[in-house]
Design a protein around this motif. Sequence first.
Motif, PDB file in Angstrom:
ATOM      1  N   UNK A 296      85.440  24.894  51.992  1.00 45.15           N
ATOM      2  CA  UNK A 296      84.781  25.341  50.768  1.00 45.15           C
ATOM      3  C   UNK A 296      84.715  26.835  50.587  1.00 45.15           C
ATOM      4  N   UNK A 297      85.152  27.631  51.581  1.00 43.25           N
ATOM      5  CA  UNK A 297      85.129  29.079  51.433  1.00 43.25           C
ATOM      6  C   UNK A 297      86.445  29.654  51.933  1.00 43.25           C
ATOM      7  N   UNK A 298      86.738  30.855  51.467  1.00 42.77           N
ATOM      8  CA  UNK A 298      87.889  31.608  51.950  1.00 42.77           C
ATOM      9  C   UNK A 298      87.391  32.984  52.386  1.00 42.77           C
ATOM     10  N   UNK A 299      87.925  33.473  53.490  1.00 39.66           N
ATOM     11  CA  UNK A 299      87.516  34.761  54.027  1.00 39.66           C
ATOM     12  C   UNK A 299      88.686  35.731  53.903  1.00 39.66           C
ATOM     13  N   UNK A 300      88.518  36.728  53.049  1.00 35.36           N
ATOM     14  CA  UNK A 300      89.503  37.801  52.902  1.00 35.36           C
ATOM     15  C   UNK A 300      89.089  38.937  53.836  1.00 35.36           C
ATOM     16  N   UNK A 301      90.011  39.448  54.613  1.00 34.42           N
ATOM     17  CA  UNK A 301      89.675  40.524  55.550  1.00 34.42           C
ATOM     18  C   UNK A 301      90.655  41.673  55.402  1.00 34.42           C
ATOM     19  N   UNK A 302      90.122  42.893  55.536  1.00 36.59           N
ATOM     20  CA  UNK A 302      90.924  44.117  55.534  1.00 36.59           C
ATOM     21  C   UNK A 302      90.629  44.836  56.846  1.00 36.59           C
ATOM     22  N   UNK A 303      91.674  44.995  57.677  1.00 36.75           N
ATOM     23  CA  UNK A 303      91.517  45.615  58.990  1.00 36.75           C
ATOM     24  C   UNK A 303      92.215  46.965  58.989  1.00 36.75           C
ATOM     25  N   UNK A 304      91.509  48.011  59.451  1.00 36.89           N
ATOM     26  CA  UNK A 304      92.079  49.354  59.447  1.00 36.89           C
ATOM     27  C   UNK A 304      92.148  49.905  60.867  1.00 36.89           C
ATOM     28  N   UNK A 305      92.540  51.179  60.975  1.00 39.95           N
ATOM     29  CA  UNK A 305      92.635  51.842  62.267  1.00 39.95           C
ATOM     30  C   UNK A 305      91.754  53.068  62.325  1.00 39.95           C
ATOM     31  N   UNK A 306      90.522  52.943  61.830  1.00 38.21           N
ATOM     32  CA  UNK A 306      89.628  54.109  61.718  1.00 38.21           C
ATOM     33  C   UNK A 306      89.045  54.539  63.060  1.00 38.21           C
ATOM     34  N   UNK A 307      89.188  53.731  64.082  1.00 37.60           N
ATOM     35  CA  UNK A 307      88.589  54.066  65.368  1.00 37.60           C
ATOM     36  C   UNK A 307      87.251  53.414  65.605  1.00 37.60           C
ATOM     37  N   UNK A 308      86.726  52.713  64.603  1.00 34.67           N
ATOM     38  CA  UNK A 308      85.467  51.998  64.777  1.00 34.67           C
ATOM     39  C   UNK A 308      84.283  52.713  64.171  1.00 34.67           C
ATOM     40  N   UNK A 309      83.209  51.968  63.965  1.00 35.63           N
ATOM     41  CA  UNK A 309      81.964  52.476  63.394  1.00 35.63           C
ATOM     42  C   UNK A 309      80.876  52.314  64.447  1.00 35.63           C
ATOM     43  N   UNK A 310      80.043  53.334  64.659  1.00 37.23           N
ATOM     44  CA  UNK A 310      78.946  53.180  65.627  1.00 37.23           C
ATOM     45  C   UNK A 310      78.107  51.940  65.325  1.00 37.23           C
ATOM     46  N   UNK A 311      77.693  51.239  66.384  1.00 35.70           N
ATOM     47  CA  UNK A 311      76.973  49.976  66.214  1.00 35.70           C
ATOM     48  C   UNK A 311      75.714  50.149  65.371  1.00 35.70           C
ATOM     49  N   UNK A 312      75.030  51.295  65.534  1.00 34.27           N
ATOM     50  CA  UNK A 312      73.785  51.486  64.784  1.00 34.27           C
ATOM     51  C   UNK A 312      74.030  51.689  63.291  1.00 34.27           C
ATOM     52  N   UNK A 313      75.266  52.033  62.916  1.00 32.70           N
ATOM     53  CA  UNK A 313      75.588  52.248  61.500  1.00 32.70           C
ATOM     54  C   UNK A 313      76.123  50.997  60.813  1.00 32.70           C
ATOM     55  N   UNK A 314      76.528  49.991  61.578  1.00 34.29           N
ATOM     56  CA  UNK A 314      77.134  48.806  60.974  1.00 34.29           C
ATOM     57  C   UNK A 314      76.239  48.136  59.927  1.00 34.29           C
ATOM     58  N   UNK A 315      74.915  47.991  60.156  1.00 32.59           N
ATOM     59  CA  UNK A 315      74.091  47.347  59.120  1.00 32.59           C
ATOM     60  C   UNK A 315      73.985  48.143  57.834  1.00 32.59           C
TER      61      UNK A 315
END
Length: 388
Positions: A296-315
Amino acid sequence: MKDVLLIALFALGGAACAGVLGAGVLRLVRRRSVAVSLTVIAGVTVTAMLAGTLAVAEAMFLSPHDLGVVTLVVAMAAVVSLATALLLGRWVVARSRELSLAARDFGDGGRFAAPPGQTTAELDALSRELAATSDRLAASRERERALEASRRELVAWISHDLRTPLAGLRAMSEALEDGMAADPGRYHRQIRTEVERLNTMVGDLFELSRIHAGALALSPSRMSLYDLVAEALSGVDPLAREHGVRLVGEEVERVPVEVDAKEMSRVLANLLVNAIRHTPADGTVAIAADTGADDGVVVLSVTDGCGGIPAEDLPRVFDTGWRGAAARTPVPAAEAGAAAGRPAGAGAGLGLAIVRGIVEAHAGRTAVHNVPGGCRFEVTLPVGSAAS
């Protein structure tokens, strides 16, 4: 049989008179404490019994001794009933007062805490509802504080981003006016670039204001997910070539989705542009679709090479105005992947907030996760269902 019927009729008549009188008294004290009402109810009960007994005694011509015995028994019952009603009423009133004080505390900005001790089922249910309301109010206050902080950050960042191009435009216009421009054509092109940048920023602000106001009108239509992704990749291909980034579009099934084509194209374009700008040269940006994880759902994803985001900034990634902890000025693409966190781009941090608003308007959700070498942005949409 007739005697029993007559006794019942006389008793009913006497009790009914007492009941009517009690109903009138209850009406008069309906705005008083529940203890008073309970006392009146107990008094009406005993009075009804006594009135019925007296009516039967008068009709049956009971002896004075028998009538005195019955009256004494009823009087003792009245004393016990009234005492019990008063004790119960005072207990209920005390619990109600404690509940009122607790409710006043969370109404003034605190948290609701149910008073200790046993209470009635109704007051207990009221305590649970007040506790749930307190939790919702606390969550609402927290969201309000977060939105206010986000609004202040957005105003500060927008002011910064507007000041820079406006200062450049003024300097170039003065140079052209004074005839000091060595290459007027280059100045004209730069002025047009800055004006387009400002126009894009104003358009993003307008779109975001519509989303926050709930005025984003969708026109959903049934279309193929394959066509949606192909159109998005085609639109950002020139930018990817300019930054030296490879675009990889994994095989996307022709899954039908019911979305607003214009708004959903903007979602994919924002995600892809954001990924391209923060992926170093010779890096890869991949877009994929997964329909097998959940029916019932589809997940579209975009993956980049930015080096990652600090865990505390993800939310906070999809919050209005968020652009990471790095400097607010644009950085070359080659430096993006080496940054500890995702650096600020040329925009005002509105793109991802717009993405979330549009996706949620389609009854979907957004998410972001760190992956080796970068991060993956996900958009979950219903398959073939109308947008809400």
